[in-house]
Design a protein around this motif. Structure first.
Motif, short mmCIF file in Angstrom:
data_model
loop_
_atom_site.label_atom_id
_atom_site.label_comp_id
_atom_site.label_asym_id
_atom_site.label_seq_id
_atom_site.Cartn_x
_atom_site.Cartn_y
_atom_site.Cartn_z
N GLU A 20 -2.28 4.91 -4.00
CA GLU A 20 -3.33 5.92 -4.04
C GLU A 20 -2.88 7.06 -4.95
O GLU A 20 -1.69 7.27 -5.18
N LYS A 66 0.65 -0.93 -4.87
CA LYS A 66 -0.77 -0.58 -4.96
C LYS A 66 -0.88 0.83 -4.39
O LYS A 66 -0.75 1.03 -3.18
N HIS A 104 0.85 -1.19 0.00
CA HIS A 104 0.00 0.00 0.00
C HIS A 104 0.89 1.25 0.00
O HIS A 104 1.61 1.53 0.96
#
Length: 243
Positions: A177, A175, A147
Motif C-alpha cells: 500500500e 504487494k 501484503h
C-alpha cells in the motif's frame, strides 16, 4: 535512459528490448533472441528477465533447454506447461514455477485459454552446477503473505519457503500500500539485488522507480523500499560472480 554508477544499474521500462511477433509481445530487460545490447547481458547470474504477453490460444512450441534455472511467474491468465518427462500442468496467476533444465529437457508453454491473453515473467538464472537431473516444481503462493511485506518465493533450499533452484539466489514479492516502508537484508555477502517493479511506483535507496523499471544494486548489505503508490515489486537476490 540508462544510467550506471559503480554499484547500481538502472533500466527504465521504455529502454528494454522489444519483440512483437503478433501472438507474442515481449519486453527484454537483458539481451535475448534478436535483442542484443552488450551492456545488458546479465545482472550477475540473472541472465534473462522477459515480460511476456501471449495471445489467446497461442504459445511457445516444444523447444530444448539445458543448464539453466527457468522461473515463470504468471501475472494474468493461465499457462499450460508440457515437457519431455510427460508432465502437463496449468500455471495460474498467483503460482510460481521453476524448471531446472540441467542435463537437458524439452518443454512448451502455451496460453491455456482461448478467450484471453496471458501475461507472465520468464526469468532465467545460471545454475551453480551443471548437468543436474532435470526437475520441475510449482507452488501456489498465499497472497496475504506479501501484503505490505516481502514474501519469499524462491531460495537455494528445498526445505525453505517457496520453490528452490541450484543457485544461491532468493526471490521475494511484495504487494504494498502507498507509504509502506520496508527493509530487505541481503542473504549472502557478495550478492546483488535486482528489483523489478511489476505495478505502481516505489523508491529504493533514493532511486524513484515506475512500473516495469528495473534497478540493480550490489556491494550492499540491505536496501530500503518505500511505496510511492500502491505497488507490487519483485526482488531477485543473486550472486554477482559467474562461475
Amino acid at each position: 535512459m540508462e544510467t550506471k554508477t559503480k554499484t547500481t544499474v538502472l533500466h527504465k521500462a521504455e529502454t528494454r528490448g522489444d519483440a512483437n511477433h503478433g501472438w507474442l509481445q515481449s519486453k527484454h530487460s537483458f539481451s535475448f533472441a534478436n535483442y542484443y545490447n552488450p551492456e545488458r547481458m546479465n545482472f550477475g547470474v540473472l541472465r534473462v528477465l522477459n515480460d511476456d504477453t501471449v495471445a489467446a490460444g497461442m504459445g511457445f512450441g516444444k523447444h530444448p533447454h539445458s543448464d539453466m534455472e527457468i522461473i515463470s511467474i504468471p501475472l494474468e491468465g493461465d499457462l499450460k506447461h508440457m515437457d519431455s518427462t510427460g508432465r502437463s500442468e496449468i500455471i495460474k496467476q498467483g503460482d510460481v514455477q521453476v524448471m531446472s533444465a540441467g542435463s537437458g529437457i524439452q518443454h512448451s508453454e502455451m496460453n491455456a485459454n482461448r478467450e484471453k491473453q496471458v501475461k507472465f515473467l520468464q526469468i532465467w538464472v545460471m545454475p551453480n552446477k551443471g548437468g543436474v537431473t532435470p526437475r520441475y516444481q510449482q507452488i501456489t503462493l498465499e497472497e496475504g503473505a506479501r501484503h505490505n511485506k516481502l514474501q519469499q518465493i524462491l531460495s537455494p533450499n528445498a526445505n525453505d519457503e517457496g520453490v528452490w533452484i541450484h543457485q544461491d539466489a532468493w526471490f521475494h514479492l511484495g504487494k504494498l500500500e502507498k507509504n509502506t516502508e520496508l527493509e530487505y537484508q541481503v542473504k549472502k555477502a557478495g550478492n546483488g539485488v535486482y528489483a523489478f517493479v511489476i505495478e505502481g511506483n516505489v523508491t529504493i535507496n533514493g532511486q524513484s522507480l515506475n512500473k516495469r523499471d528495473g534497478y540493480g544494486l550490489w556491494d550492499i548489505e540491505n536496501i530500503e523500499i518505500t511505496a510511492d503508490s500502491k505497488a507490487e515489486v519483485l526482488l531477485m537476490e543473486v550472486p554477482m560472480n559467474i562461475k
